[in-house]
Enzyme design. Structure first.
Site, PDB file in Angstrom:
ATOM      1  N   ASP A 187       0.930  -1.099  -0.003  1.00 25.74           N
ATOM      2  CA  ASP A 187      -0.027  -0.056   0.118  1.00 25.74           C
ATOM      3  C   ASP A 187       0.945   1.288  -0.040  1.00 25.74           C
ATOM      4  O   ASP A 187       2.286   1.040   0.032  1.00 25.74           O
ATOM      5  CB  ASP A 187      -1.043  -0.223   1.103  1.00 25.74           C
ATOM      6  CG  ASP A 187      -2.269   0.857   0.905  1.00 25.74           C
ATOM      7  OD1 ASP A 187      -2.307   1.788  -0.008  1.00 25.74           O
ATOM      8  OD2 ASP A 187      -3.053   0.690   1.593  1.00 25.74           O
ATOM      9  N   GLU A 213     -10.491   6.999   4.379  1.00 28.96           N
ATOM     10  CA  GLU A 213      -9.076   6.625   5.259  1.00 28.96           C
ATOM     11  C   GLU A 213      -8.870   7.514   6.386  1.00 28.96           C
ATOM     12  O   GLU A 213      -9.707   7.996   6.880  1.00 28.96           O
ATOM     13  CB  GLU A 213      -7.897   7.001   4.064  1.00 28.96           C
ATOM     14  CG  GLU A 213      -7.869   5.741   2.817  1.00 28.96           C
ATOM     15  CD  GLU A 213      -6.735   5.894   2.074  1.00 28.96           C
ATOM     16  OE1 GLU A 213      -5.741   5.413   2.646  1.00 28.96           O
ATOM     17  OE2 GLU A 213      -6.840   6.172   0.923  1.00 28.96           O
TER      18      GLU A 213
HETATM   19  C1  BGC Z   1      -5.193   3.269   0.191  1.00 29.85           C
HETATM   20  C2  BGC Z   1      -5.378   2.040  -0.795  1.00 29.85           C
HETATM   21  C3  BGC Z   1      -5.353   2.795  -1.706  1.00 29.85           C
HETATM   22  C4  BGC Z   1      -3.968   3.468  -2.344  1.00 29.85           C
HETATM   23  C5  BGC Z   1      -3.993   4.015  -3.535  1.00 29.85           C
HETATM   24  C6  BGC Z   1      -3.823   4.130  -0.103  1.00 29.85           C
HETATM   25  O1  BGC Z   1      -3.720   4.913   0.848  1.00 29.85           O
HETATM   26  O2  BGC Z   1      -5.128   2.361   1.610  1.00 29.85           O
HETATM   27  O3  BGC Z   1      -6.513   1.561  -0.529  1.00 29.85           O
HETATM   28  O4  BGC Z   1      -5.442   1.770  -3.127  1.00 29.85           O
HETATM   29  O5  BGC Z   1      -3.935   4.430  -1.521  1.00 29.85           O
HETATM   30  O6  BGC Z   1      -4.878   5.214  -3.818  1.00 29.85           O
END
Ligand code: BGC
Length: 745
Positions: free
Chosen positions: A306, A516
């Site tokens: 990630d 997030e």
């Molecule tokens: C998230 C992921 C995402 C990635 C790319 C990260 O901060 O946890 O779920 O796919 O960013 O955008």
């Protein structure tokens, strides 16, 4: 596609008995190509394939609201550093044409200006539709899709998403999210399919099937990325990207299941949990990434980190002494591609680590082989460019209708005293609350921008809840007073005074946009000003319909008795305003069911599949609404629950039939849910676990017999030795208010 045709010809010539031979020769051909490429690649070219940077790294100055690619920077990435993957949208959604331009430029450089011409694999978070392409079909968030109980619809949403991704020239989707929402504070609850392992397994697999089809090289299919493997969704603190503590038995009993189903469904890739389980960051866990994922589940795709998470092993998780050490740890633990995402540090450290012998070349070959295999499977070597013909059917009317259907089927009627709903059209309505008049709030994070907050960028032709209500009741019959924002009072007094002239109050409450870590909260309780709005409106004595527009269950215990009806809209997507109004006024009959337990209190969250001790006096299990709860404007009666055996051995199957009848006056959909209880077991059993569900649609007076078949997997649990086991004894099958018992010998 070519591959598919070859396979079909093979099948036609030798019959289905030769199928495995055909597949094997396909595999052999693919392997030959992978090995052929690997044998020609330099170390630098290999490590470049393992490097993923974000679009911003190769973008220039902002121009007309979007950043153009900077070809110099692009060459620095692709030609000098051999970068194999690029992601994201650099700020905000783009038009299909912008995407075509971006992808074409990237692939031109990758395929024409590098020694081996390996195409770039572009990845995007198409979390609920292709949310970074303007005008796309933007579905309800997954938590709402789970509430539909409609597996077919889930698969179709995957098909449409893949189509619109490919129409945008993008072949790789960072989804589905397969974490289980068993910690309601966590700001990513809405990206999940809820708290239940079975729903997440079935919905996740259906979505992958929709995205990938049987052949991801088809021009309208895309590669999926199951995430975030494993255990990300239950941080003990409730805050994003903080530690989870999960015993291995529970990990296997619950959290692993949707990922196992996704591997079985053929997910091409996997993304790693940003955080840690039991003190081990998942990016550093060879047990989770190699032993469990590859050896046990048989995952054959590639694993991407990630965002910045390899670096985080050094700066946040504190298991690496420096950045270089972090790269070594993650690569050796089984991470194949680093979402770096801002620089070439990963590339430089990894080249060095291999040159000094700290990372063996064999490990690099393994990782790069897995990446190349997916690129080949996607057909990128044959057709790296956007397919211009798909644009005409992008965001079609047919897709919009499916989206509306999904939103209507998701919305869940939690309370409906004295048949307050559906509403009569001819009446005066007061609409209040901060969630009534914004498209962004119906969609939240991962919509047009990362946080989904920019209302100005939303498609103006889509309807907010207020606008859709005005259409139904006539604008002159609708008064709108917001009353409060999420954080403060605006004019509650004005709302109370307007309520005097209204027949019904529709209050739309919920949450601001987020996703997030920015969506972290300290208290699950609905914000104070919103509660106060209801308390004061209730003083008018007018009936109140509460519409909840929220990505996680905010506690509303203190106002539930003040309102006559509660409609859970979740985050219903771009057609959500329309769908809410359709249900409020009876043009659609609600049929969603809660995919999580709706808590009454902000602490002590207990899931539906808890242990008996959690509901034995003086403890009580008393949520606001149970998992699986959802009312309808019609009624359903269950009868004739039958098991084909009352005694069986563990390896036999059990056939369960039940009759469901629409005993009310309107056509309606019902999710038939089958729960199983293992009465006595050596590991304390859950009081019940969902084992099957299906959605039926019935006319008034119509009945349908539904059949479910259960087997070993359903009877088993993770036993004392952390392995699945079926223990003899009594089991109970429950469907609605009926139950029957059987014994395993
Ligand atoms: C998230 C992921 C995402 C990635 C790319 C990260 O901060 O946890 O779920 O796919 O960013 O955008």
């Amino acid at each position: 596609m070519k591959k598919y045709i070859v396979l079909l010809v093979t099948l036609a010539v030798c019959g289905f008995g030769c199928e495995s031979l055909g597949v094997k020769s396909q595999d052999a051909k693919l392997e030959k190509r992978v090995q052929g490429l690997l044998s020609k690649m330099t170390l630098q070219e290999k490590v470049g394939q393992m490097t993923q940077v974000t679009l911003q790294v190769v973008a220039g100055e902002s121009e007309n609201g979007w950043q153009k690619l900077d070809e110099k920077k692009l060459r620095e990435a692709i030609v000098e550093h051999h970068v194999g993957s690029i992601l994201n949208c650099a700020g905000q959604a783009r038009t299909v044409d912008n995407w075509h331009e971006i992808i074409t430029t990237i692939q031109d450089i990758a395929t024409k200006e590098t020694r081996l011409g390996i195409p770039v694999i572009y990845g995007i978070d198409a979390i609920h539709g292709v949310n970074y392409t303007l005008g796309a079909t933007i579905f309800p968030q997954n938590i709402a899709m789970a509430a539909t109980g409609n597996v077919e619809l889930m698969q179709v949403s995957g098909e449409i998403t893949a189509f619109e991704m490919r129409a945008s020239g993008i072949p790789w989707n960072f989804g589905p999210v397969l974490g289980l929402a068993r910690e309601p504070m966590w700001p990513r609850v809405f990206e999940t399919f809820g708290e239940d392992a079975y729903i997440a397994s079935v919905m996740g697999a259906a979505y992958i099937k929709g995205l990938q089809g049987d052949d991801i090289s088809a021009p309208t299919k895309a590669a999926s990325c199951m995430k975030h493997y494993l255990g990300y969704s239950v941080p003990r603190s409730g805050q994003d990207r903080t530690p989870a503590y999960i015993p291995e038995r529970q990990l296997r009993q619950l959290f692993l299941k949707p990922f196992a189903a996704a591997v079985k469904a053929g997910t091409a890739t996997a993304m790693v949990n940003s955080s840690e389980i039991n003190g081990i960051p998942v990016h550093a866990s060879s047990f989770l990434l190699i032993e469990l994922l590859r050896r046990e589940l048989g995952f054959r795709g590639f694993v991407v980190s990630d965002w910045n998470d390899i670096n985080n092993l050094y700066t946040r998780e504190m298991v690496a002494k420096d950045q270089r050490d972090a790269v070594r740890i993650a690569v050796m633990a089984g991470v194949d591609m680093s979402m770096v995402p801002y620089d070439y540090s990963f590339y430089e450290h990894l080249v060095d680590l291999v040159e000094t012998g700290e990372v063996p070349v064999s490990r690099i070959n393994e990782a790069v082989g897995d990446i190349l295999r997916v690129k080949l499977q996607l057909g990128l070597f044959d057709e790296p460019y956007p397919n211009k013909h798909l644009k005409a059917a992008f965001a079609s009317e047919a897709s919009r209708k499916i989206n509306l259907k999904a939103a209507r089927q998701a919305i869940t009627l939690l309370k409906n005293d004295k048949e307050t709903l559906p509403l009569q059209r001819k009446q005066k309505v007061l609409v209040a609350g901060p969630a009534a008049n914004k498209l962004s709030l119906l969609n939240s994070g991962w919509t047009i921008t990362w946080q989904g907050e920019n209302e100005d960028l939303y498609p103006q032709e889509k309807k907010t809840i207020l606008e859709a209500i005005q259409d139904k009741a006539g604008a002159s019959n609708v008064t709108y007073i917001e009353g409060v924002t999420f954080d403060e009072e605006v004019d509650i007094a004005a709302a109370v005074s307007a309520a005097q002239d209204a027949d019904t109050i529709i209050a739309c409450l919920g949450e601001p946009t987020y996703c997030e870590t920015p969506g972290n909260i300290d208290d699950l309780t609905m914000s104070r000003p919103q509660l106060e709005l209801i308390e004061r409106l209730a003083g008018t004595g007018k009936p109140i319909v509460l519409v909840l527009v929220e990505g996680r269950p905010r506690v509303i215990r203190t106002i539930v008795d003040d309102v006559q009806a509660v409609l859970m809209a979740y985050l219903p997507g771009m057609e959500g305003g329309q769908a809410v109004a359709d249900i409020l006024f009876g043009d659609a009959n609600p049929s969603g069911k809660l995919p999580f337990t709706y808590p009454r209190y902000a602490s002590g969250y207990t899931c539906y599949d808890h242990k008996k001790s959690e509901e034995t006096a003086p403890n009580k299990f008393d949520p606001q609404w149970q998992f699986g709860h959802g009312l309808s404007y019609t009624s359903f009666a269950y009868s004739d629950l039958q098991l084909d055996k009352t005694e069986l051995s563990a390896d036999e199957t059990l056939t369960v039939t039940v009759t469901v009848s629409n005993s009310g006056k309107r056509p309606g959909g019902e999710i038939v849910q089958l729960y199983l209880s293992d009465i006595v077991a050596s590991v304390t059993p859950a009081v019940r676990s969902l084992k099957r569900f299906t959605k039926v649609h019935l006319q008034p007076g119509q009945s349908k017999s539904v059949t479910f078949v259960l087997g070993w997997d359903d009877f088993s649990f993770i036993g004392l030795d952390n392995k699945p086991v079926v223990e003899p004894g009594e089991f109970k099958v429950t469907v609605s208010d009926l139950s029957e018992s059987f014994v395993i010998r």
